[in-house]
Design an enzyme around this catalytic site. Structure first.
Site, PDB file in Angstrom:
ATOM      1  N   GLU A  29     -43.940 -19.232  38.705  1.00  0.00           N
ATOM      2  CA  GLU A  29     -43.248 -19.983  37.641  1.00  0.00           C
ATOM      3  C   GLU A  29     -41.771 -19.609  37.611  1.00  0.00           C
ATOM      4  O   GLU A  29     -41.442 -18.436  37.806  1.00  0.00           O
ATOM      5  CB  GLU A  29     -43.912 -19.681  36.295  1.00  0.00           C
ATOM      6  CG  GLU A  29     -45.337 -20.198  36.273  1.00  0.00           C
ATOM      7  CD  GLU A  29     -46.073 -19.922  34.965  1.00  0.00           C
ATOM      8  OE1 GLU A  29     -45.469 -19.386  34.019  1.00  0.00           O
ATOM      9  OE2 GLU A  29     -47.262 -20.232  34.914  1.00  0.00           O
TER      10      GLU A  29
ATOM     11  N   HIS B 213     -45.996 -24.483  31.525  1.00  0.00           N
ATOM     12  CA  HIS B 213     -46.464 -23.290  30.778  1.00  0.00           C
ATOM     13  C   HIS B 213     -46.064 -23.386  29.301  1.00  0.00           C
ATOM     14  O   HIS B 213     -45.270 -22.585  28.805  1.00  0.00           O
ATOM     15  CB  HIS B 213     -45.911 -21.998  31.400  1.00  0.00           C
ATOM     16  CG  HIS B 213     -46.673 -20.774  30.929  1.00  0.00           C
ATOM     17  ND1 HIS B 213     -46.883 -19.672  31.710  1.00  0.00           N
ATOM     18  CD2 HIS B 213     -47.268 -20.495  29.745  1.00  0.00           C
ATOM     19  CE1 HIS B 213     -47.571 -18.764  31.034  1.00  0.00           C
ATOM     20  NE2 HIS B 213     -47.822 -19.244  29.830  1.00  0.00           N
TER      21      HIS B 213
ATOM     22  N   ARG C  65     -53.448 -17.965  33.727  1.00  0.00           N
ATOM     23  CA  ARG C  65     -52.369 -17.477  34.574  1.00  0.00           C
ATOM     24  C   ARG C  65     -52.528 -18.125  35.947  1.00  0.00           C
ATOM     25  O   ARG C  65     -53.651 -18.251  36.445  1.00  0.00           O
ATOM     26  CB  ARG C  65     -52.432 -15.953  34.727  1.00  0.00           C
ATOM     27  CG  ARG C  65     -52.035 -15.181  33.476  1.00  0.00           C
ATOM     28  CD  ARG C  65     -50.532 -15.282  33.203  1.00  0.00           C
ATOM     29  NE  ARG C  65     -50.136 -14.505  32.044  1.00  0.00           N
ATOM     30  CZ  ARG C  65     -49.912 -15.018  30.833  1.00  0.00           C
ATOM     31  NH1 ARG C  65     -50.062 -16.312  30.611  1.00  0.00           N
ATOM     32  NH2 ARG C  65     -49.527 -14.241  29.844  1.00  0.00           N
TER      33      ARG C  65
HETATM   34  C1  8YV Z   1     -45.953 -17.381  26.668  1.00  0.00           C
HETATM   35  C2  8YV Z   1     -48.380 -16.800  27.217  1.00  0.00           C
HETATM   36  O1  8YV Z   1     -45.620 -18.453  27.475  1.00  0.00           O
HETATM   37  O2  8YV Z   1     -49.368 -15.847  25.326  1.00  0.00           O
HETATM   38  C3  8YV Z   1     -49.256 -15.818  26.544  1.00  0.00           C
HETATM   39  O3  8YV Z   1     -49.879 -15.004  27.225  1.00  0.00           O
HETATM   40  O4  8YV Z   1     -48.522 -17.057  28.359  1.00  0.00           O
HETATM   41  C4  8YV Z   1     -47.384 -17.547  26.427  1.00  0.00           C
HETATM   42  O5  8YV Z   1     -47.636 -17.592  25.091  1.00  0.00           O
HETATM   43  C5  8YV Z   1     -45.441 -16.136  27.308  1.00  0.00           C
HETATM   44  O6  8YV Z   1     -45.609 -15.035  26.491  1.00  0.00           O
HETATM   45  C6  8YV Z   1     -43.967 -16.306  27.644  1.00  0.00           C
HETATM   46  O7  8YV Z   1     -43.206 -16.461  26.485  1.00  0.00           O
END
Ligand code: 8YV
Length: 313
Positions: A260, A278, A231
Site C-alpha cells: 500500500e 484501505h 491485511r
Molecule cells: C487504519 C486499520 O487504516 O485499524 C486498522 O488496523 O487498518 C485502519 O483502521 C490504519 O490504522 C491506518 O491509519
C-alpha cells in the site's frame, strides 16, 4: 512536558488533543530524519502511530526512554509487541469502535462486486445504456454461502449483516468458538471448497502471512469470490492476480493490498475486481472514536491509570 513522537498525521481533533498533552515531534515532517531522531529520540516517552506505520524495530531502538506506543488502528502487526513489552514499553490499539464501519464496508464491497456496481455506474455515465442497451445480468448475495476467515469482533459484526442479507455463514479460525451459530471449518481449503464467498478479516502478522494461497483460491473456484478487508499480506497477491487472470477465481473485492498504497498493477485493469483504498474504518464517526481512544490511552498513561485498550505479547 512529555515528549511525544507522532509518526504520521492523524485525525485533526486527535492531533489537537495530543498537542495539549505534551510536546509533539512530527516525524513525517522532518527533513533530515536521522538528525531529527538524534535530537529528539532520547527524550521521547510516547509514540503516537497508526496501523500502517506501526513502530519499526529500528525506530524503537532510537527511543531509549519510550514507555507507550498508542496506535490508531485495531491491527498492530507493524508493532513488535513482545519486543516492546520486553523493554517495558506498553502498546495500545483501537478495537471495537471500528467494528461497525468495517462490517459496513465489507457488505458494501460484496454488493458492489456481485452487482458490478462500479462497472454499471461507469456504463451509465458513458451513455452506454442508451447506446448499447441494458447492462448484463449480475449475481446477488441472497442464498449464497460466505466463509469468514477470522470470526473475531469484526468478523462477528460482518456475520450478523450477512445473515441479514439472507446468506449462510460459516467460518474458519485457529479454533472453534463455543456458542456460535455458524458452522466451523478447521481446514481453510475445505471451507473454500464449500462456500461462494471467502471473507478475510483475520489479523495480519507472521502467523497469517499468505494464509490465502493458490490452493485456497483454487478451492474457492471460478464461481467463487474473495473479499479482503484485513491485511494485504494475508493473501498471496501474485497467486490472486494469476487466479483472477486465468478465471480460476471468479472475482475479488479488496480494501487492502500487499504494497500500500500501490495495488498490484494488474488488479487495476481487471474487470472482476472491486478496489478500495484501505478505507474500512475511514468514516468521520469511526475515525473520531479511534482518535479519542488514542488520546485517552495517552491520558491514562500520563495519569498513571490503567490503559484502556492495551495489547500484550
Ligand atoms: C487504519 C486499520 O487504516 O485499524 C486498522 O488496523 O487498518 C485502519 O483502521 C490504519 O490504522 C491506518 O491509519
Amino acid at each position: 512536558m512529555t515528549d511525544i513522537l507522532m509518526i504520521a498525521p492523524m485525525h485533526p481533533v486527535c492531533m489537537e488533543e495530543i498537542a495539549r498533552l505534551g510536546t509533539v515531534h512530527r516525524l513525517w515532517a522532518a527533513e533530515d530524519r536521522a538528525a531529527f531522531l538524534r535530537e529528539v529520540g532520547p527524550k521521547v516517552e510516547i509514540v503516537a502511530t497508526d496501523g500502517h506505520w506501526g513502530c519499526p524495530p529500528a525506530l524503537m531502538a532510537e527511543l531509549p526512554a519510550l514507555k507507550l506506543i498508542s496506535s490508531y488502528g485495531v491491527g498492530y502487526d507493524n508493532i513488535n509487541v513482545p519486543a516492546a513489552n520486553a523493554r517495558s514499553v506498553r502498546v495500545t490499539n483501537t478495537p471495537d469502535v471500528l467494528n461497525d464501519a468495517m462490517a459496513e464496508i465489507t457488505v458494501g464491497l460484496m454488493i458492489a462486486l456481485a452487482r458490478r456496481i462500479p462497472e454499471a455506474e461507469a456504463y451509465t455515465r458513458r451513455g452506454d445504456w442508451a447506446a448499447k442497451g441494458n447492462f448484463p445480468l449480475t449475481a446477488e448475495l441472497t442464498g449464497a454461502t460466505a466463509g469468514i476467515v477470522g470470526l473475531g469482533r469484526i468478523g462477528k459484526e460482518i456475520a450478523r449483516r450477512l445473515v441479514a442479507m439472507k446468506m449462510e455463514v460459516v467460518y474458519h479460525g485457529r479454533s472453534e468458538q463455543p456458542g456460535q451459530p455458524y458452522r466451523y471449518f478447521a481446514s481453510l481449503t475445505e471451507m473454500a471448497k464449500a462456500v461462494d464467498w471467502l471473507v478475510v478479516i483475520t489479523p495480519g502478522g507472521p502467523e497469517t502471512r499468505r494464509l490465502v494461497n493458490a490452493e485456497v483460491l483454487a478451492a474457492l473456484g471460478p464461481e467463487g469470490r474473495l473479499v479482503n478487508v484485513s491485511r494485504g499480506a494475508v493473501v498471496d497477491e501474485a497467486a490472486l492476480v494469476e487466479a483472477l487472470r486465468s478465471g480460476a477465481l471468479g472475482g475479488a473485492a479488496l480494501d487492502v493490498f500487499e504494497d500500500e498504497p500501490r495495488p498490484h498493477p494488474d488488479l487495476l485493469t481487471m474487470p472482476n475486481t472491486v478496489l478500495s483504498p484501505h478505507q474500512g474504518s475511514a468514516t468521520v464517526r469511526t475515525r473520531a472514536a479511534m482518535g479519542q481512544l488514542v488520546v485517552d490511552n495517552i491520558k491514562a498513561h500520563l495519569a498513571g491509570k490503567p490503559l484502556l485498550t492495551e495489547v500484550t505479547g
